[in-house]
Write a protein that holds these residues in place. Structure first.
Motif, PDB file in Angstrom:
ATOM      1  N   LEU A 273       3.837  50.848  -0.324  1.00  6.89           N
ATOM      2  CA  LEU A 273       3.634  50.671  -1.785  1.00  6.89           C
ATOM      3  C   LEU A 273       5.151  50.550  -2.464  1.00  6.89           C
ATOM      4  O   LEU A 273       5.748  51.795  -2.307  1.00  6.89           O
ATOM      5  CB  LEU A 273       2.725  51.914  -2.241  1.00  6.89           C
ATOM      6  CG  LEU A 273       2.667  51.732  -3.762  1.00  6.89           C
ATOM      7  CD1 LEU A 273       1.669  50.276  -3.973  1.00  6.89           C
ATOM      8  CD2 LEU A 273       1.693  52.833  -4.304  1.00  6.89           C
ATOM      9  N   ILE A 274       5.655  49.747  -3.063  1.00  8.67           N
ATOM     10  CA  ILE A 274       6.917  49.611  -3.903  1.00  8.67           C
ATOM     11  C   ILE A 274       6.638  49.557  -5.453  1.00  8.67           C
ATOM     12  O   ILE A 274       7.545  49.825  -6.003  1.00  8.67           O
ATOM     13  CB  ILE A 274       7.692  48.576  -3.319  1.00  8.67           C
ATOM     14  CG1 ILE A 274       6.935  47.172  -3.477  1.00  8.67           C
ATOM     15  CG2 ILE A 274       8.016  48.825  -1.774  1.00  8.67           C
ATOM     16  CD1 ILE A 274       7.630  45.790  -3.240  1.00  8.67           C
ATOM     17  N   ALA A 275       5.361  49.325  -5.918  1.00 11.86           N
ATOM     18  CA  ALA A 275       5.153  49.204  -7.280  1.00 11.86           C
ATOM     19  C   ALA A 275       3.802  49.076  -7.664  1.00 11.86           C
ATOM     20  O   ALA A 275       2.975  48.561  -6.828  1.00 11.86           O
ATOM     21  CB  ALA A 275       5.810  47.584  -7.890  1.00 11.86           C
ATOM     22  N   THR A 276       3.595  49.749  -8.751  1.00 11.98           N
ATOM     23  CA  THR A 276       2.191  49.812  -9.483  1.00 11.98           C
ATOM     24  C   THR A 276       2.037  49.360 -10.962  1.00 11.98           C
ATOM     25  O   THR A 276       2.878  49.855 -11.730  1.00 11.98           O
ATOM     26  CB  THR A 276       1.490  51.033  -9.178  1.00 11.98           C
ATOM     27  OG1 THR A 276       1.524  51.417  -7.788  1.00 11.98           O
ATOM     28  CG2 THR A 276       0.114  51.064  -9.925  1.00 11.98           C
ATOM     29  N   HIS A 277       1.142  48.682 -11.458  1.00 10.67           N
ATOM     30  CA  HIS A 277       1.083  47.868 -12.639  1.00 10.67           C
ATOM     31  C   HIS A 277      -0.030  48.166 -13.254  1.00 10.67           C
ATOM     32  O   HIS A 277      -1.077  47.763 -12.222  1.00 10.67           O
ATOM     33  CB  HIS A 277       1.667  46.585 -12.815  1.00 10.67           C
ATOM     34  CG  HIS A 277       3.345  46.743 -12.480  1.00 10.67           C
ATOM     35  ND1 HIS A 277       4.307  46.678 -13.375  1.00 10.67           N
ATOM     36  CD2 HIS A 277       4.038  46.294 -11.331  1.00 10.67           C
ATOM     37  CE1 HIS A 277       5.654  46.539 -12.795  1.00 10.67           C
ATOM     38  NE2 HIS A 277       5.286  46.453 -11.525  1.00 10.67           N
ATOM     39  N   PRO A 278      -0.547  48.217 -14.377  1.00  9.38           N
ATOM     40  CA  PRO A 278      -1.713  47.891 -15.000  1.00  9.38           C
ATOM     41  C   PRO A 278      -1.806  46.242 -15.071  1.00  9.38           C
ATOM     42  O   PRO A 278      -0.961  45.631 -14.982  1.00  9.38           O
ATOM     43  CB  PRO A 278      -1.584  48.378 -16.578  1.00  9.38           C
ATOM     44  CG  PRO A 278      -0.151  48.445 -16.805  1.00  9.38           C
ATOM     45  CD  PRO A 278       0.386  48.699 -15.458  1.00  9.38           C
TER      46      PRO A 278
ATOM     47  N   VAL B  33      -1.641  35.065 -20.659  1.00 11.73           N
ATOM     48  CA  VAL B  33      -0.851  34.177 -19.780  1.00 11.73           C
ATOM     49  C   VAL B  33       0.741  34.233 -20.276  1.00 11.73           C
ATOM     50  O   VAL B  33       0.700  34.328 -21.585  1.00 11.73           O
ATOM     51  CB  VAL B  33      -1.257  32.560 -20.126  1.00 11.73           C
ATOM     52  CG1 VAL B  33      -0.360  31.700 -19.346  1.00 11.73           C
ATOM     53  CG2 VAL B  33      -2.524  32.489 -19.418  1.00 11.73           C
ATOM     54  N   GLY B  34       1.508  34.507 -19.630  1.00  9.30           N
ATOM     55  CA  GLY B  34       3.148  34.646 -19.806  1.00  9.30           C
ATOM     56  C   GLY B  34       3.358  36.212 -20.029  1.00  9.30           C
ATOM     57  O   GLY B  34       4.705  36.321 -20.104  1.00  9.30           O
ATOM     58  N   GLU B  35       2.319  36.890 -20.126  1.00  7.70           N
ATOM     59  CA  GLU B  35       2.744  38.357 -20.015  1.00  7.70           C
ATOM     60  C   GLU B  35       3.786  39.082 -18.956  1.00  7.70           C
ATOM     61  O   GLU B  35       3.478  38.498 -17.887  1.00  7.70           O
ATOM     62  CB  GLU B  35       1.544  39.489 -20.503  1.00  7.70           C
ATOM     63  CG  GLU B  35       1.277  39.447 -21.861  1.00  7.70           C
ATOM     64  CD  GLU B  35       0.194  40.463 -21.970  1.00  7.70           C
ATOM     65  OE1 GLU B  35       0.143  41.400 -23.147  1.00  7.70           O
ATOM     66  OE2 GLU B  35      -0.648  40.514 -21.245  1.00  7.70           O
ATOM     67  N   SER B  36       4.489  40.132 -19.353  1.00  9.01           N
ATOM     68  CA  SER B  36       5.329  40.446 -18.028  1.00  9.01           C
ATOM     69  C   SER B  36       5.282  42.185 -18.390  1.00  9.01           C
ATOM     70  O   SER B  36       5.138  42.723 -19.251  1.00  9.01           O
ATOM     71  CB  SER B  36       6.693  40.068 -18.363  1.00  9.01           C
ATOM     72  OG  SER B  36       6.919  38.735 -18.216  1.00  9.01           O
ATOM     73  N   SER B  37       5.214  42.864 -17.128  1.00 12.63           N
ATOM     74  CA  SER B  37       5.308  44.197 -16.901  1.00 12.63           C
ATOM     75  C   SER B  37       6.549  44.535 -16.206  1.00 12.63           C
ATOM     76  O   SER B  37       6.572  44.272 -14.895  1.00 12.63           O
ATOM     77  CB  SER B  37       4.023  44.849 -16.322  1.00 12.63           C
ATOM     78  OG  SER B  37       3.982  46.302 -15.982  1.00 12.63           O
ATOM     79  N   THR B  38       7.463  45.086 -16.828  1.00 12.82           N
ATOM     80  CA  THR B  38       8.628  45.091 -16.299  1.00 12.82           C
ATOM     81  C   THR B  38       9.251  46.816 -16.557  1.00 12.82           C
ATOM     82  O   THR B  38       9.119  47.290 -17.457  1.00 12.82           O
ATOM     83  CB  THR B  38       9.791  44.718 -17.045  1.00 12.82           C
ATOM     84  OG1 THR B  38       9.782  43.148 -16.929  1.00 12.82           O
ATOM     85  CG2 THR B  38      11.381  44.891 -16.230  1.00 12.82           C
ATOM     86  N   LEU B  39       9.094  47.367 -15.327  1.00  8.75           N
ATOM     87  CA  LEU B  39       9.545  48.855 -15.311  1.00  8.75           C
ATOM     88  C   LEU B  39      11.056  49.041 -15.168  1.00  8.75           C
ATOM     89  O   LEU B  39      11.711  48.561 -14.344  1.00  8.75           O
ATOM     90  CB  LEU B  39       8.967  49.623 -14.039  1.00  8.75           C
ATOM     91  CG  LEU B  39       7.404  49.491 -13.849  1.00  8.75           C
ATOM     92  CD1 LEU B  39       6.931  50.323 -12.832  1.00  8.75           C
ATOM     93  CD2 LEU B  39       6.848  49.959 -15.248  1.00  8.75           C
ATOM     94  N   HIS B  40      11.382  49.848 -16.326  1.00 10.69           N
ATOM     95  CA  HIS B  40      12.977  50.065 -16.256  1.00 10.69           C
ATOM     96  C   HIS B  40      13.797  50.447 -14.909  1.00 10.69           C
ATOM     97  O   HIS B  40      14.860  50.071 -14.602  1.00 10.69           O
ATOM     98  CB  HIS B  40      13.322  51.241 -17.267  1.00 10.69           C
ATOM     99  CG  HIS B  40      14.717  51.355 -17.495  1.00 10.69           C
ATOM    100  ND1 HIS B  40      15.542  52.314 -16.967  1.00 10.69           N
ATOM    101  CD2 HIS B  40      15.455  50.760 -18.550  1.00 10.69           C
ATOM    102  CE1 HIS B  40      16.829  51.989 -17.474  1.00 10.69           C
ATOM    103  NE2 HIS B  40      16.729  51.012 -18.333  1.00 10.69           N
ATOM    104  N   GLU B  41      12.980  51.202 -14.011  1.00 13.92           N
ATOM    105  CA  GLU B  41      13.675  51.616 -12.868  1.00 13.92           C
ATOM    106  C   GLU B  41      13.605  50.659 -11.810  1.00 13.92           C
ATOM    107  O   GLU B  41      14.399  50.771 -10.810  1.00 13.92           O
ATOM    108  CB  GLU B  41      12.771  52.919 -11.985  1.00 13.92           C
ATOM    109  CG  GLU B  41      11.292  52.654 -11.928  1.00 13.92           C
ATOM    110  CD  GLU B  41      10.442  52.715 -13.112  1.00 13.92           C
ATOM    111  OE1 GLU B  41       9.385  53.284 -12.787  1.00 13.92           O
ATOM    112  OE2 GLU B  41      10.955  52.870 -14.158  1.00 13.92           O
TER     113      GLU B  41
END
Length: 309
Positions: free
Chosen positions: A170-175, A180-188
């Motif tokens: 497991l390398i990443a988890t997001h809600p 359409v077009g939304e992004s979930s970007t984690l600072h780390e």
């Protein structure tokens, strides 16, 4: 171990080469600690006990209700529910025990407790990490650590969450995103400023590429960067537009971007449409749109109202 039907929605293949189970079905089995050994195609005897159990309960219910009329499925289900305890507590003559007694004696002592959490249905998909260290799922973008750029990853997603695995880690988890077009970007997940220089794609490289094409390409790049919170989220759009210079030529792209800037649009599809339709040719040298003749301009073929007096 359970022996279910060989249903196509769960069992992808079941032949001499082995059993291949649908990933979502396999995930359900792992959650409850169950091994699936499906019956072979057209071999009902592989689950003879299940077939016999269905036959017995079916005959029992039909015998009880053969003179009854029901007017809804709910009414029928309520009547069947009242019969189940009686059927399970009925003593089997040749065993001198009821089904409930047999269950409590043979099965219950060996059953594990249910997991604390109910199973959440997930879907599975293989994706490749883009150059902006995001993957795309149903037109939404999710970040992964930048070290995995261009790597193949596995997505496991439900209605609420998305889990990203690389080689079963497991390398990443997001809600889960919906628009359409939304992004979930984690600072780390983002590379630090000094690491941008070592990355194959970075803001300075894109600015240099745009400068080599022309002034309006540079304006477009800056507008694209200002539109997003994290610069890497604009990499794909910028690369797609600047690459159009190879197909249409630098001059044509510059004219199209000049037109796009005037129309206040930086969408990739809009810029491609401008190039394909050559909309920028409608702008004269002084940046005014040439007036088009109206259908109702005066000419000899229009007689006017006086003709019908």
């Amino acid at each position: 171990m359970v022996v279910p039907d060989n249903l196509k929605s769960a069992i992808i293949s079941n032949n001499k080469n082995g059993i291949v189970v649908n990933e979502s079905y396999a995930d359900l089995n792992r959650h409850y600690g169950v091994v699936v050994d499906p019956a072979r195609p057209k071999k009902p005897k592989d689950k003879a006990l299940a077939e016999q159990g269905v036959q017995a309960i079916q005959r029992f219910i039909l015998a009880k209700f053969r003179h009854h009329k029901f007017f809804s499925v709910d009414e029928l289900n309520e009547a069947i529910a009242e019969l189940l305890d009686g059927y399970n507590n009925k003593v089997i003559k040749h065993l001198q025990q009821s089904r409930t007694e047999l269950f409590n004696e043979l099965d219950a002592p060996y059953l594990n407790p249910l997991p604390q959490n109910n199973y959440v249905y997930k879907q599975f998909k293989i994706a490749r990490v883009n150059q902006d260290y995001h993957i795309t799922l149903e037109k939404c973008n999710y970040s992964v650590p930048f070290q995995y750029i261009k790597e193949e990853v596995e997505l496991r997603y439900s209605t609420q969450s998305i889990y990203i695995y690389h080689k079963h880690k497991l390398i990443a988890t997001h809600p889960r995103l919906r628009r359409v077009g939304e992004s979930s970007t984690l600072h780390e997940h983002m590379p630090s400023n000094h690491q941008y220089v070592n990355e194959k794609m970075n803001p300075e490289r894109l600015r240099s590429w745009a400068k080599n094409i022309g002034e309006y390409s540079s304006v477009f790049v800056e507008d694209a960067f200002e539109e997003v919170e994290h610069k890497p989220n604009a990499y794909r759009k910028i690369s797609a537009v600047l690459s159009l210079a190879k197909r249409y030529g630098k001059t044509e792209l510059e004219l199209a971007l000049m037109y796009a800037v005037g129309m206040k649009t930086i969408k990739t599809k809009s810029i491609k449409s401008i190039l394909d339709k050559k909309l920028y040719l409608a702008i004269s040298a002084n940046n005014t749109v040439n007036e088009k003749q109206s259908l109702f301009d005066n000419h000899t073929n229009i007689r006017g109202a006086d003709e019908y007096k």
